[in-house]
Motif scaffolding. Structure first.
Motif, PDB file in Angstrom:
ATOM      1  N   THR A  13      21.189  24.622  29.092  1.00  0.00           N
ATOM      2  CA  THR A  13      20.080  23.670  28.910  1.00  0.00           C
ATOM      3  C   THR A  13      18.813  24.382  28.451  1.00  0.00           C
ATOM      4  N   THR A  14      18.512  25.500  29.080  1.00  0.00           N
ATOM      5  CA  THR A  14      17.281  26.194  28.684  1.00  0.00           C
ATOM      6  C   THR A  14      17.354  26.639  27.222  1.00  0.00           C
ATOM      7  N   HIS A  15      18.560  27.028  26.777  1.00  0.00           N
ATOM      8  CA  HIS A  15      18.689  27.534  25.402  1.00  0.00           C
ATOM      9  C   HIS A  15      18.966  26.459  24.354  1.00  0.00           C
ATOM     10  N   THR A  16      19.420  25.307  24.775  1.00  0.00           N
ATOM     11  CA  THR A  16      19.726  24.289  23.760  1.00  0.00           C
ATOM     12  C   THR A  16      18.837  23.046  23.895  1.00  0.00           C
ATOM     13  N   VAL A  17      17.917  23.065  24.866  1.00  0.00           N
ATOM     14  CA  VAL A  17      16.945  21.973  24.947  1.00  0.00           C
ATOM     15  C   VAL A  17      15.519  22.559  24.955  1.00  0.00           C
ATOM     16  N   TYR A  18      15.209  23.412  25.927  1.00  0.00           N
ATOM     17  CA  TYR A  18      13.846  23.970  25.977  1.00  0.00           C
ATOM     18  C   TYR A  18      13.546  24.771  24.700  1.00  0.00           C
ATOM     19  N   TRP A  19      14.462  25.708  24.411  1.00  0.00           N
ATOM     20  CA  TRP A  19      14.208  26.679  23.332  1.00  0.00           C
ATOM     21  C   TRP A  19      14.054  26.003  21.968  1.00  0.00           C
ATOM     22  N   PRO A  20      14.969  25.135  21.560  1.00  0.00           N
ATOM     23  CA  PRO A  20      14.782  24.516  20.235  1.00  0.00           C
ATOM     24  C   PRO A  20      13.537  23.636  20.155  1.00  0.00           C
ATOM     25  N   THR A  21      13.179  22.960  21.249  1.00  0.00           N
ATOM     26  CA  THR A  21      11.979  22.100  21.164  1.00  0.00           C
ATOM     27  C   THR A  21      10.716  22.964  21.119  1.00  0.00           C
ATOM     28  N   MET A  22      10.739  24.088  21.831  1.00  0.00           N
ATOM     29  CA  MET A  22       9.588  25.009  21.742  1.00  0.00           C
ATOM     30  C   MET A  22       9.421  25.493  20.302  1.00  0.00           C
ATOM     31  N   LEU A  23      10.544  25.912  19.712  1.00  0.00           N
ATOM     32  CA  LEU A  23      10.486  26.439  18.340  1.00  0.00           C
ATOM     33  C   LEU A  23      10.016  25.354  17.373  1.00  0.00           C
ATOM     34  N   LYS A  24      10.492  24.148  17.587  1.00  0.00           N
ATOM     35  CA  LYS A  24      10.109  23.036  16.703  1.00  0.00           C
ATOM     36  C   LYS A  24       8.585  22.834  16.776  1.00  0.00           C
ATOM     37  N   ALA A  25       8.061  22.838  18.009  1.00  0.00           N
ATOM     38  CA  ALA A  25       6.617  22.634  18.174  1.00  0.00           C
ATOM     39  C   ALA A  25       5.838  23.783  17.526  1.00  0.00           C
ATOM     40  N   MET A  26       6.424  24.967  17.545  1.00  0.00           N
ATOM     41  CA  MET A  26       5.750  26.138  16.958  1.00  0.00           C
ATOM     42  C   MET A  26       5.921  26.190  15.441  1.00  0.00           C
ATOM     43  N   GLY A  27       6.816  25.377  14.907  1.00  0.00           N
ATOM     44  CA  GLY A  27       7.079  25.409  13.458  1.00  0.00           C
ATOM     45  C   GLY A  27       7.947  26.582  13.047  1.00  0.00           C
ATOM     46  N   VAL A  28       8.813  27.031  13.975  1.00  0.00           N
ATOM     47  CA  VAL A  28       9.697  28.169  13.683  1.00  0.00           C
ATOM     48  C   VAL A  28      11.131  27.639  13.588  1.00  0.00           C
ATOM     49  N   PRO A  29      11.912  28.110  12.595  1.00  0.00           N
ATOM     50  CA  PRO A  29      13.295  27.616  12.494  1.00  0.00           C
ATOM     51  C   PRO A  29      14.136  27.981  13.717  1.00  0.00           C
ATOM     52  N   LEU A  30      15.189  27.214  13.923  1.00  0.00           N
ATOM     53  CA  LEU A  30      16.053  27.426  15.092  1.00  0.00           C
ATOM     54  C   LEU A  30      17.081  28.525  14.812  1.00  0.00           C
ATOM     55  N   PRO A  31      17.558  29.199  15.863  1.00  0.00           N
ATOM     56  CA  PRO A  31      18.615  30.196  15.632  1.00  0.00           C
ATOM     57  C   PRO A  31      19.828  29.505  15.026  1.00  0.00           C
ATOM     58  N   LYS A  32      20.633  30.319  14.282  1.00  0.00           N
ATOM     59  CA  LYS A  32      21.808  29.705  13.663  1.00  0.00           C
ATOM     60  C   LYS A  32      22.788  29.228  14.721  1.00  0.00           C
ATOM     61  N   THR A  33      23.080  30.084  15.678  1.00  0.00           N
ATOM     62  CA  THR A  33      24.070  29.710  16.701  1.00  0.00           C
ATOM     63  C   THR A  33      23.677  30.211  18.087  1.00  0.00           C
ATOM     64  N   VAL A  34      23.698  29.278  19.039  1.00  0.00           N
ATOM     65  CA  VAL A  34      23.631  29.673  20.448  1.00  0.00           C
ATOM     66  C   VAL A  34      25.069  29.583  20.943  1.00  0.00           C
ATOM     67  N   PHE A  35      25.612  30.696  21.370  1.00  0.00           N
ATOM     68  CA  PHE A  35      27.027  30.709  21.768  1.00  0.00           C
ATOM     69  C   PHE A  35      27.132  30.892  23.281  1.00  0.00           C
ATOM     70  N   ALA A  36      27.698  29.890  23.957  1.00  0.00           N
ATOM     71  CA  ALA A  36      27.803  29.961  25.428  1.00  0.00           C
ATOM     72  C   ALA A  36      29.195  30.410  25.829  1.00  0.00           C
ATOM     73  N   HIS A  37      29.261  31.538  26.518  1.00  0.00           N
ATOM     74  CA  HIS A  37      30.573  31.976  27.010  1.00  0.00           C
ATOM     75  C   HIS A  37      30.786  31.472  28.433  1.00  0.00           C
ATOM     76  N   GLY A  38      32.027  31.589  28.890  1.00  0.00           N
ATOM     77  CA  GLY A  38      32.364  31.110  30.224  1.00  0.00           C
ATOM     78  C   GLY A  38      32.020  32.142  31.285  1.00  0.00           C
ATOM     79  N   TRP A  39      32.534  31.926  32.462  1.00  0.00           N
ATOM     80  CA  TRP A  39      32.229  32.804  33.595  1.00  0.00           C
ATOM     81  C   TRP A  39      33.398  33.709  33.925  1.00  0.00           C
ATOM     82  N   TRP A  40      33.067  34.881  34.381  1.00  0.00           N
ATOM     83  CA  TRP A  40      34.082  35.729  34.982  1.00  0.00           C
ATOM     84  C   TRP A  40      34.231  35.299  36.431  1.00  0.00           C
ATOM     85  N   LEU A  41      35.464  35.019  36.802  1.00  0.00           N
ATOM     86  CA  LEU A  41      35.750  34.625  38.177  1.00  0.00           C
ATOM     87  C   LEU A  41      36.490  35.768  38.850  1.00  0.00           C
ATOM     88  N   THR A  42      36.422  35.819  40.175  1.00  0.00           N
ATOM     89  CA  THR A  42      37.253  36.780  40.889  1.00  0.00           C
ATOM     90  C   THR A  42      38.507  36.014  41.270  1.00  0.00           C
TER      91      THR A  42
END
Ligand code: MSP
Length: 667
Positions: free
Chosen positions: A267-296
């Motif tokens: 959420t922080t990287h695909t909602v906060y971050w793109p809207t911040m960049l939009k307000a700043m007039g900066v283009p968005l990163p090409k790809t935000v890639f979310a990996h899964g979790w390492w479990l024990t």
């Protein structure tokens, strides 16, 4: 950004945490991608990592330790810096959010947004999660606790500054829908879209009153407040590359190619971050890639459960490259993966000690023995006709094709972020090379004094090793460098443009046999004790030693025979059937709810023509417990049950006599 530039980032890690396998994973992954791209073009890759140093957690730790927050950060940041050094991480920069180069730009961004009324002041009432450093509305809590981490939240009422995030809701939905590359994998994009389409986006509280939290970047327009830690942290991705200071540098790297994150900070990287960049007039990163979790095993890692894997310990025990290899080969990007030492040892022994290590030992040994320790010259005619017989030529042609295929697969794997699959394809190439040696039997060619074909086979195997080592170099730089040196190559760094070419190794070059094995076999205690193991103790010892003397160069195993390790890869368990029902629309399928020890699972089995649901409930069956879960007719199946069948008869494999508990190991 120049088309060819490659900019990869990791999240910046909370400086106060102890680095664990999750942090190591993202950073090793970024390193592998960066190394791979650097091999393609050394000047067009930039790799950033760093530490997130503000916020309540650091302030609390500093108070507890009697330090200033800055001292606290300076003491703990080295944990990450040392680990990255140990893991061979080649980041181009390391940003700390307490550095002036970052703080000054964050303040400029804030001032600019405030001046343009993108930030305003208002009263706030809600809940705050210290662990996640995030605000939540009362209605978003789950059983009164944080919806992200499940810990308790604090009630907060105060005047604060807000970023007008809500006004970008419709724009963001459209952006995500029209830019399928922006959030990867797809199902994570759907997750963010699902949230954006069903909930009204709130404005984002971006300040903390100093009276409650003093450790942060001061708001330039109100000295009584500091900046919310996430607003500060996300900006690291651009402050580090010269945003507002060095346009050339910034334009060279931004927009980032891959911003790697774990799924919990989507959420922080695909909602906060793109809207911040939009307000700043900066283009968005090409790809935000979310990996899964390492479990024990199957359990989430957490400090409180005491099951967190410490990367340093694994590296001390098994070496850096083996650890890097396991992380990248084992996790399918996007999905969760399980870490157990047993799985680690199994994969190491089978892929590295057995397949790759064995191939290298055989090639070095035979070149030493049969070719005077020099890369063989297989004759003047470089364009051997591979189409006809004799046998070695046909097999050689097939090996060339397989290796080209492995190179192409790895290229594709990097583009599609399926590194695990790419590694699997390279290892298939390694296994083909081992098979090639078995088919062409250079030891027999030597006995028959067929020097021409012997040279061709050993040259081809050495070339195959060169290619596979280059493809694995970004994952295991140290060991693959040694492998190249052993083949007599002066340049440790591979040239990627030479991978689809053959005849690169220079005939006559002396090889440099290794004193110590690159991948000594890890002895698993019960392997030694098991009489049914098809490998004798001597064979096992031989495989672990790469010195070229006394090397076993005969075929390791006949075709169709599997090794002890391969058998041990399959986990068979007893399970009790608790419930059973037919799968709608599928005559042959039963859906079973089973109990495997403490664990409950669902399994779909093709036994409905032979058993009614009532006939199987209560029975103790045998299942393959470590089969990758799959959907059968849309129903999830976590394992496979064993049956015996002849013709159209089928019976369940069950247990002879009573075993009080399900979950018993079947061996
Ligand atoms: N400081 C923030 C990120 C700010 S980025 C502008 C943060 N730090 S963290 O140290 O808590 O987590 C860093 C990363 O580690 C996250 O991507 C998180 O998903 C990842 N992991 C934490 N535990 C993990 C596993 N068990 N497995 C894989 N990755 C996990 O969040």
């Amino acid at each position: 950004m120049a088309d060819k530039s490659y900019y990869v980032t990791t999240p910046i890690y909370y400086v106060n945490d102890r680095p664990h396998i999750g942090h190591a994973y993202t950073t090793v992954l970024a390193d592998v991608l960066a190394r791979y791209h650097r091999l393609l073009d050394p000047t067009s890759t930039f790799f950033l990592t760093g530490t997130d140093e503000h916020g309540q957690k650091v302030q609390q730790a500093a108070e507890k330790n009697g330090l200033t927050p800055q001292q606290q950060c300076d003491q703990t940041v080295v944990r990450y810096q040392e680990l990255w050094k140990r893991l061979g991480i080649t980041n181009d920069d390391f940003i700390r959010t307490t550095e002036d180069r970052h703080k000054v730009i964050v303040q400029e961004v804030l001032q600019d947004l405030y001046d343009r009324d993108e930030i305003y002041r208002a009263d706030y009432q809600g809940r705050y999660c210290v662990a996640c450093e995030r605000f939540f509305a009362e209605k978003d809590l789950v059983d009164g606790s944080c919806p992200e981490c499940g810990l308790k939240t604090d009630a907060i009422q105060e005047s604060n500054y807000f970023f007008r995030m809500s006004k970008y809701q419709d724009w963001l939905i459209e952006y995500i829908e029209t830019h399928p590359e922006f959030i990867r994998p797809d199902f994570r994009a759907n997750e963010t879209l699902g949230f954006l389409k069903t909930k009204k986006l709130q404005d984002l509280c971006i300040s903390r009153p100093k009276s409650r939290l003093a450790w942060g970047i001061e708001l330039p327009f109100d000295k009584d407040f500091v900046t919310y830690v996430w607003f500060d942290a996300l900006l690291n991705y651009i402050t580090a590359i010269g945003y507002r200071r060095d346009d050339d540098k910034f334009n060279k790297w931004w927009p980032a190619t891959h911003q790697l994150i774990g799924k919990d900070i989507l959420t922080t990287h695909t909602v906060y971050w793109p809207t911040m960049l939009k307000a700043m007039g900066v283009p968005l990163p090409k790809t935000v890639f979310a990996h899964g979790w390492w479990l024990t095993g199957r359990t989430k890692m957490s400090k409180s459960l005491g099951n967190v894997v410490n990367p340093m310990e694994m590296v001390d025990k098994y070496g850096v490259d083996a650890f890097r290899y396991f992380l990248i080969a084992e996790m399918t990007l996007g999905q969760d993966a399980s870490f157990t030492e047993e799985a680690f040892v199994r994969r190491y022994n089978s892929d590295l000690a057995n397949d790759l290590g064995n191939l290298l030992s055989r090639v070095l040994s035979m070149i030493t023995r049969y070719c005077d320790g020099k890369i063989p010259d297989y004759g003047p005619d470089e364009n051997v006709d591979f189409s006809g017989n004799p046998e070695p030529l046909a097999h050689t042609a097939a090996v060339h094709l397989k290796l080209k295929w492995a190179v192409e697969k790895m290229e594709k794997a990097i583009q599609t972020m399926r590194l695990d699959a790419g590694i699997g394809d390279v290892l298939a190439g390694v296994r083909d090379l081992n098979k090639y040696l078995e088919q062409t039997a250079p030891w027999t060619l030597a006995k028959n004094k067929d020097q021409k074909h012997l040279s061709l086979v050993l040259y081809t195997a050495a070339e195959g090793l060169r290619i596979c080592a280059a493809l694995l170099y970004p994952v295991m730089p140290e060991r693959m460098g040694k492998l190249r040196a052993a083949l007599g190559m002066e340049d440790v760094t591979p040239q990627m443009d030479k991978l689809k070419e053959f005849n690169v190794l220079k005939p006559g070059t002396p090889i440099r046999p290794l004193d110590v094995s690159l991948f000594p076999r890890i002895e698993v205690e019960n392997v030694e004790a098991t009489p049914s193991s098809p490998q004798s103790k001597k064979e096992k010892r031989d495989e672990g030693v790469a010195s070229t003397k006394n090397m076993n160069t005969e075929p390791v195993k006949p075709e169709g025979v599997i090794t002890y390790d391969e058998v041990m890869n399959v986990k068979l368990r007893t399970a009790k059937v608790l419930q059973a029902e037919k799968v709608e629309g599928a005559d042959k399928l039963l859906k079973l709810q089973i109990e495997v020890g403490e664990e409950k699972r669902q399994l779909v089995a093709g036994i409905a023509l032979h058993y009614t649901p009532e006939q199987v409930v209560g029975r103790t069956i045998v299942i393959v417990a470590n089969l990758k879960p799959a959907k059968i007719r849309g129903v999830e199946s976590q394992g496979m049950l064993l049956c015996a069948s002849i013709g159209d008869q089928l019976r369940l494999v069950t247990i002879d006599g009573e075993l009080s508990a399900s979950g018993a190991v079947v061996k």
